[in-house]
Design an enzyme around this catalytic site. Sequence first.
Site, PDB file in Angstrom:
ATOM      1  N   HIS A  75      33.002  34.916  43.428  1.00 25.30           N
ATOM      2  CA  HIS A  75      33.690  35.608  42.344  1.00 25.30           C
ATOM      3  C   HIS A  75      35.151  35.893  42.681  1.00 25.30           C
ATOM      4  O   HIS A  75      35.978  36.033  41.779  1.00 25.30           O
ATOM      5  CB  HIS A  75      32.987  36.933  42.034  1.00 25.30           C
ATOM      6  N   CYS A  76      35.500  35.983  43.957  1.00 29.80           N
ATOM      7  CA  CYS A  76      36.821  36.517  44.321  1.00 29.80           C
ATOM      8  C   CYS A  76      37.930  35.472  44.381  1.00 29.80           C
ATOM      9  O   CYS A  76      38.886  35.519  43.611  1.00 29.80           O
ATOM     10  CB  CYS A  76      36.730  37.235  45.674  1.00 29.80           C
TER      11      CYS A  76
END
Length: 440
Positions: A274-275
């Site tokens: 996600h990052c």
Amino acid sequence: MTSLVPHLKERIGRRDYTVGVIGLGYVGLPAVLRFGEVGFRVLGFDIDPDKVKRINAGESYIRHLPEDRVASLVGSGRFEATSDFTRLKEADAIVICVPTPLTRHRNPDLQYVIQTADAIARTLRTGQLICLESTTYPGTTEEILQPRFEATGLRVGRDFFLVFSPEREDPGNAHFGLATIPKVLGGVSDACGELGETLYRTIVPTVVRVASPKEAEMTKLLENIYRAVNIALVNELKMLSDRMGIDIWEVIDAAATKPFGFQAFYPGPGLGGHCIPIDPFYLTWKAREYGMATHFIEVAGEINHAMPAWVVGKVVEALNGRGKSLHGASLLVLGVAYKKDIDDQRESPALEILTLLRQQGAQVNYADPHVPRCYGHRHYPDLDLTALPLTAETLQAQDVVILVTNHSAFDLDLIRQHAHLIVDTRNAFKGIPPDKVVRA
């Protein structure tokens, strides 16, 4: 300082304090477990009724979080999951762990943060501490959350308390978890920061206070941009080295022998999780408000985003070398999680690779011991595949086997022995003759 703070700090110390966690995913569920294990009553909130049902039954739906930890907390009577957001009023502290994705135009998509803030505002009461952990652009806490909460008539730092403390979860990391990683925290006021620090010191070894939420928000972006830019650098050098006939992996290993001034980053099939693929674009978007273009970040994003297509190009080259076409070829992708030994598929480059190969007419399957079924992804709604067993027969039936995620459970000797042709994006088959292995 508001007179509430000493009283609330004393309650935190006695664990006479309820922590609510919104979003029971890869960030929220570890937070639930950690707060519960140090003695707090915890309420978990999620809009997914299936997650709520499973966690209340003591099940873990995240592979690297042991089910016995979940079951133990549920059995203690100190935890309950719910989809009833009116119960937010029961929580003394509310920790927000909701997704912050991008739109298809690569702009911040804060719909989940906004919806969550509105839900909190409807039940906000005096004394509550709100902690935003979702990664976002500098200014979000004070520009999006604070006005919504103060519209209730309550005042930040006096009646309620607001901080930003970015998550630092690394799914599957056996060395560093929530209980061992320092926590960066910025409060809207000194009182907010002091109360937030008091709470987080109960679950982490160190709290690093910064001047405001903006510094904390920027800290998280810097951490991820640092990785994104350096990975883009080695990915670009990988493509150049491929043309020049240079072994980039050997070059990186040689450079890593320098005891100062160099940190090794390794190329791959693209970014996942996600990052790193997402967060840098939160800053590029915000920078435009200040009349700046973040060229460095944007170029890095373009390079990393192009890697799945580059891998597909190497598959085409590999097949052409055997006198075969990609259209109609039988291909097996090894690993659809975004990194080794976990089940997390968020933003996995394997999803893009699978999609591109299928669009060009290949017959594509996958094997992944951690992901029995690959489906339901926001950007890839047409993907619905079931993992094949990794057997000699499965391997022999493929024209090409593509190693995307180098899970420890993969039997490299079995693959080496029975695959006709391997496209290796992770340098796992170093030393195998080039007529058998193509590096990508």
